[in-house]
Design an enzyme around this catalytic site. Structure first.
Site, PDB file in Angstrom:
ATOM      1  N   SER A 198       8.708  -0.062  -0.781  1.00  0.00           N
ATOM      2  CA  SER A 198       8.922   1.344  -1.125  1.00  0.00           C
ATOM      3  C   SER A 198      10.318   1.733  -0.649  1.00  0.00           C
ATOM      4  O   SER A 198      10.862   1.101   0.269  1.00  0.00           O
ATOM      5  CB  SER A 198       7.862   2.188  -0.419  1.00  0.00           C
ATOM      6  OG  SER A 198       8.248   3.539  -0.397  1.00  0.00           O
ATOM      7  N   TYR A 223       3.128   4.841   6.914  1.00  0.00           N
ATOM      8  CA  TYR A 223       3.385   4.234   5.600  1.00  0.00           C
ATOM      9  C   TYR A 223       4.785   3.617   5.577  1.00  0.00           C
ATOM     10  O   TYR A 223       4.963   2.461   5.182  1.00  0.00           O
ATOM     11  CB  TYR A 223       3.228   5.298   4.510  1.00  0.00           C
ATOM     12  CG  TYR A 223       3.482   4.794   3.107  1.00  0.00           C
ATOM     13  CD1 TYR A 223       2.475   4.161   2.381  1.00  0.00           C
ATOM     14  CD2 TYR A 223       4.730   4.953   2.501  1.00  0.00           C
ATOM     15  CE1 TYR A 223       2.711   3.708   1.089  1.00  0.00           C
ATOM     16  CE2 TYR A 223       4.970   4.499   1.208  1.00  0.00           C
ATOM     17  CZ  TYR A 223       3.949   3.884   0.509  1.00  0.00           C
ATOM     18  OH  TYR A 223       4.179   3.428  -0.775  1.00  0.00           O
TER      19      TYR A 223
END
Ligand code: NDP
Length: 253
Positions: free
Chosen positions: A153, A166
């Site tokens: 990401s 995350y």
């Protein structure tokens, strides 16, 4: 988007495991791999969703898939070993793994981050990838041209406020990819890379950006050229790369 046209038989005779195959990007990748000839092992936590993907693969006449229900949050080392043993006895091989399943966790500052959520995100997003890769490694080493693909990401490369565990889990995923790529480079036929999907129309995206119009971001199917490229033999020379599926789009997650 990558301008790559995969041949119809790109993944013929390959056995490929996809985690989080019941929904979002994982579902799209599973269908796309099957459409290009692969036998796909559908791993995920919601059996109903996996069954839908299984049925879709069957209806379209692609090679028959297999379902592996597994909750990556609660799975233990022996579960991963059992999965590897089952794949060996059922298929006798594995050619690729797409590590796709992830959870978002909380969108809050670290000062207030719930410790149990932190641990859960690290278990699902990081430890499970290590355990699954390790258990499948002996079989993967026998593949003529093996491919491991991780999912990263933008916040796994440059952390941003309030992305919590995350972001940390995606930095760890980048590290796992780089480590494995380096360790396997001269000693195996396995290549290891990562994809950053970029903003994509899924449940996770909707949770992270509730005010966004879903139609304004790419659909999972739009990303498939890169997912196919890294899993098929056209990318055998690519190793240790973290690649953007939407290079022209501004980083958001
Ligand atoms: P979704 O939330 O739509 O799908 C995630 C998948 O992972 C689901 O199939 C889910 O299963 C599965 N999963 C979650 N937790 C577990 C668990 N404990 N055990 C087994 N399976 C589990 O997410 P996306 O498709 O959006 O994300 C796919 C990947 O792409 C992730 O790694 C994400 O971080 C990454 N990504 C996504 C972006 C986006 O904009 N969508 C942007 C950047 C990266 P179930 O359906 O049963 O919950």
């Amino acid at each position: 988007m990558l301008d790559y046209q995969a041949p119809n038989d790109l993944l013929k005779d390959k056995v490929i495991l996809v985690t989080g195959a019941g929904d979002g990007i994982g579902r799209s990748a599973a269908l796309s791999y099957a459409a290009h000839g692969a036998t796909v092992i559908l791993l995920g936590r919601t059996t109903k969703k996996l069954e839908h993907v299984y049925d879709e693969i069957e209806e379209r006449g692609y090679p028959q898939a297999a379902i592996v229900p597994l909750n990556l949050d609660s799975a233990a080392e022996h579960d991963y070993i059992e999965i590897a043993n089952t794949i060996e006895s059922e298929f006798g091989r594995i050619d690729g793994i797409l590590h796709n399943a992830s959870i978002l966790g909380d969108r809050t500052g670290l000062a207030n981050y719930e410790p149990s959520t932190f641990e859960q995100v690290m278990r699902v997003n990081v430890s499970s990838q290590f355990l699954l890769t390790q258990s499948l490694m002996p079989l993967l080493l026998e593949a003529p041209e093996g491919s491991i693909v991780f999912t990263t990401s933008s916040v796994g490369r440059k952390a941003r406020a309030y992305w919590g565990a995350y972001a940390i889990s995606k930095f760890a995923t980048e590290a796992m990819m780089q480590l494995l790529a380096d360790e396997l480079e001269n000693t195996s036929n396995i290549r290891v890379n990562a994809i950053n999907p970029g903003a994509t129309r899924t449940n996770m995206r909707a949770r992270a950006y509730p005010a966004e119009n879903p139609a304004s971001v790419a659909a999972p199917d739009d990303l498939m050229p890169l997912y196919l490229y890294l899993m098929g033999n056209d990318s055998t020379e690519v190793n240790g790369q973290s690649i953007d599926a939407q290079p022209k789009r501004q980083a958001s997650k």
